[in-house]
Design a protein around this motif. Structure first.
Motif, PDB file in Angstrom:
ATOM      1  N   GLY A  78      49.425  54.065 -19.077  1.00 12.19           N
ATOM      2  CA  GLY A  78      49.979  55.421 -18.995  1.00 12.19           C
ATOM      3  C   GLY A  78      51.484  55.416 -19.142  1.00 12.19           C
ATOM      4  O   GLY A  78      52.061  56.224 -19.869  1.00 12.19           O
ATOM      5  N   CYS A  81      52.495  54.615 -22.739  1.00 13.01           N
ATOM      6  CA  CYS A  81      52.409  55.798 -23.598  1.00 13.01           C
ATOM      7  C   CYS A  81      53.611  56.719 -23.374  1.00 13.01           C
ATOM      8  O   CYS A  81      54.119  57.330 -24.311  1.00 13.01           O
ATOM      9  CB  CYS A  81      51.104  56.555 -23.335  1.00 13.01           C
ATOM     10  SG  CYS A  81      49.635  55.739 -24.007  1.00 13.01           S
ATOM     11  N   ILE A 139      48.385  61.618 -22.942  1.00 11.16           N
ATOM     12  CA  ILE A 139      48.443  60.667 -21.831  1.00 11.16           C
ATOM     13  C   ILE A 139      49.836  60.673 -21.216  1.00 11.16           C
ATOM     14  O   ILE A 139      49.995  60.538 -19.995  1.00 11.16           O
ATOM     15  CB  ILE A 139      48.030  59.263 -22.302  1.00 11.16           C
ATOM     16  CG1 ILE A 139      46.535  59.272 -22.646  1.00 11.16           C
ATOM     17  CG2 ILE A 139      48.314  58.217 -21.222  1.00 11.16           C
ATOM     18  CD1 ILE A 139      46.026  57.998 -23.253  1.00 11.16           C
ATOM     19  N   SER A 154      43.131  58.000 -14.623  1.00 11.52           N
ATOM     20  CA  SER A 154      41.895  57.843 -15.393  1.00 11.52           C
ATOM     21  C   SER A 154      41.014  59.082 -15.275  1.00 11.52           C
ATOM     22  O   SER A 154      40.464  59.580 -16.269  1.00 11.52           O
ATOM     23  CB  SER A 154      41.134  56.610 -14.916  1.00 11.52           C
ATOM     24  OG  SER A 154      39.924  56.474 -15.615  1.00 11.52           O
ATOM     25  N   VAL A 157      42.611  61.961 -17.161  1.00 14.70           N
ATOM     26  CA  VAL A 157      42.431  61.780 -18.606  1.00 14.70           C
ATOM     27  C   VAL A 157      41.043  62.262 -19.021  1.00 14.70           C
ATOM     28  O   VAL A 157      40.884  62.949 -20.036  1.00 14.70           O
ATOM     29  CB  VAL A 157      42.632  60.298 -19.000  1.00 14.70           C
ATOM     30  CG1 VAL A 157      42.114  60.035 -20.422  1.00 14.70           C
ATOM     31  CG2 VAL A 157      44.103  59.920 -18.918  1.00 14.70           C
ATOM     32  N   PHE A 261      41.861  55.990 -23.806  1.00 13.23           N
ATOM     33  CA  PHE A 261      42.445  55.455 -22.577  1.00 13.23           C
ATOM     34  C   PHE A 261      41.675  54.225 -22.097  1.00 13.23           C
ATOM     35  O   PHE A 261      42.267  53.251 -21.619  1.00 13.23           O
ATOM     36  CB  PHE A 261      42.450  56.526 -21.490  1.00 13.23           C
ATOM     37  CG  PHE A 261      43.169  56.116 -20.237  1.00 13.23           C
ATOM     38  CD1 PHE A 261      44.552  56.196 -20.157  1.00 13.23           C
ATOM     39  CD2 PHE A 261      42.468  55.656 -19.131  1.00 13.23           C
ATOM     40  CE1 PHE A 261      45.232  55.813 -19.000  1.00 13.23           C
ATOM     41  CE2 PHE A 261      43.135  55.274 -17.975  1.00 13.23           C
ATOM     42  CZ  PHE A 261      44.516  55.358 -17.915  1.00 13.23           C
ATOM     43  N   GLN A 264      42.264  50.283 -23.622  1.00 13.48           N
ATOM     44  CA  GLN A 264      43.699  50.042 -23.516  1.00 13.48           C
ATOM     45  C   GLN A 264      44.135  48.783 -24.243  1.00 13.48           C
ATOM     46  O   GLN A 264      45.111  48.793 -24.998  1.00 13.48           O
ATOM     47  CB  GLN A 264      44.099  49.973 -22.039  1.00 13.48           C
ATOM     48  CG  GLN A 264      43.921  51.288 -21.307  1.00 13.48           C
ATOM     49  CD  GLN A 264      44.389  51.205 -19.862  1.00 13.48           C
ATOM     50  OE1 GLN A 264      45.086  50.286 -19.480  1.00 13.48           O
ATOM     51  NE2 GLN A 264      44.008  52.186 -19.064  1.00 13.48           N
TER      52      GLN A 264
END
Length: 289
Positions: A78, A81, A139, A154, A157, A261, A264
């Motif tokens: 996260g 991003c 994100i 999570s 998302v 997500f 990753q």
């Protein structure tokens, strides 16, 4: 010299020998670096960023790029991003300031609107790159803001990426598309021209409704169907018609943001490659302004 001192000296000598051997291995290049695991963008390879005109821009980008190191080391996707998005934003702002001669956009415009403006001006568009950059931006938004309900990133998302598709049949023939959109807007957190997204023709008696950014209480798509059916006589027969039918479409949208997500490890490389393409395209367009 007592035994304790001897033991300490032996440990120090052993550590020094280990360090010396490690340095020798580095010198002989016996320790190999897996370049596929280097996720930072190399701004030095772009000719347009190495000109005096864009030197200060490159320095800003490199600073933000270096700050992504901790996120990579901590495996904090996260945060990674978020740092990558800052670089995207810097490049987009530069592109808009120099390429948008008609002042259609400005830095106050929505980031997604500015991104769309960029892709409209790319001759060889790649929808996959646009999707990846949009995922990064989403994100980033989640990572940059706290959650009053204490939900994990999570979980948030998953909520952000969730969308559902509902089908209506036997609608009253006087029903307008905007009226259908108004009816279903009560199930989402915020509305814009594409949410709810209505396809089909209500005047022909049917419509498909795509909803995302759902309110918490309607995250389970069946809850929307149940709510409407429970209030059919009181509310919805008047709005949709006496004999309307409502059900979930057989083909529900995949949660692409959650998938992005969850993957990753793979997407560190995907983001790096996407950024390489993005930087190159920005440079192409700035060179013709």
């Amino acid at each position: 010299m007592d035994n304790l001192q001897k033991i300490l000296l032996e440990q120090i000598n052993s550590n020094l020998q280990s360090i010396s051997l490690y340095i020798e291995k580095l010198a002989r290049e016996e320790i190999k670096i897996d370049h596929s695991k280097i996720y930072l963008i190399d701004y030095s390879i772009y000719e347009w960023l190495n000109t005096s005109e864009y030197e200060s821009l490159r320095e800003i980008l490199e600073k933000e790029n270096q700050e992504a190191v901790n996120a990579i080391m901590n495996k904090d996707f996260g945060e990674y991003c978020r740092k990558v998005y800052l670089q995207i934003e810097i490049l987009l702002n530069k592109f808009i300031m120099e390429y948008d001669k008609d002042n259609i956009q400005d830095i106050e415009s929505s980031k997604f609107r500015r991104l769309n403006f960029f892709f409209k001006n790319v001759k060889e568009q790649d929808k996959q790159y646009k999707k990846i950059i949009t995922n990064i931006m989403n994100i980033r938004d989640i990572s940059s803001h706290g959650d009053s309900k204490g939900r994990s990133i999570s979980n948030r998302v998953e909520i952000k990426g969730k969308s559902i598709k509902i089908k209506l049949e036997k609608l009253k023939k006087t029903l307008l598309t905007k009226e259908v959109q108004d009816i279903f807007s009560e199930f989402i957190d915020y509305r814009h021209p594409w949410n709810p997204n209505i396809t089909g023709d209500p005047k022909q008696g049917y419509a498909y409704i795509l909803l995302y950014n759902l309110k918490d209480e309607y995250f389970d798509p069946n809850s929307i169907i149940e709510y409407i059916e429970n209030n059919r006589r009181l509310v919805y027969q008047y709005k949709l018609g006496n004999d309307f039918k409502i059900f979930l479409d057989n083909y529900q949208p995949k949660n692409e943001l959650k998938k992005f997500f969850d993957e990753q490890e793979k997407n560190y490389t995907t983001i790096r490659d996407t950024m390489n393409w993005f930087i190159q395209e920005i440079g192409k367009h700035l060179s013709i302004t």
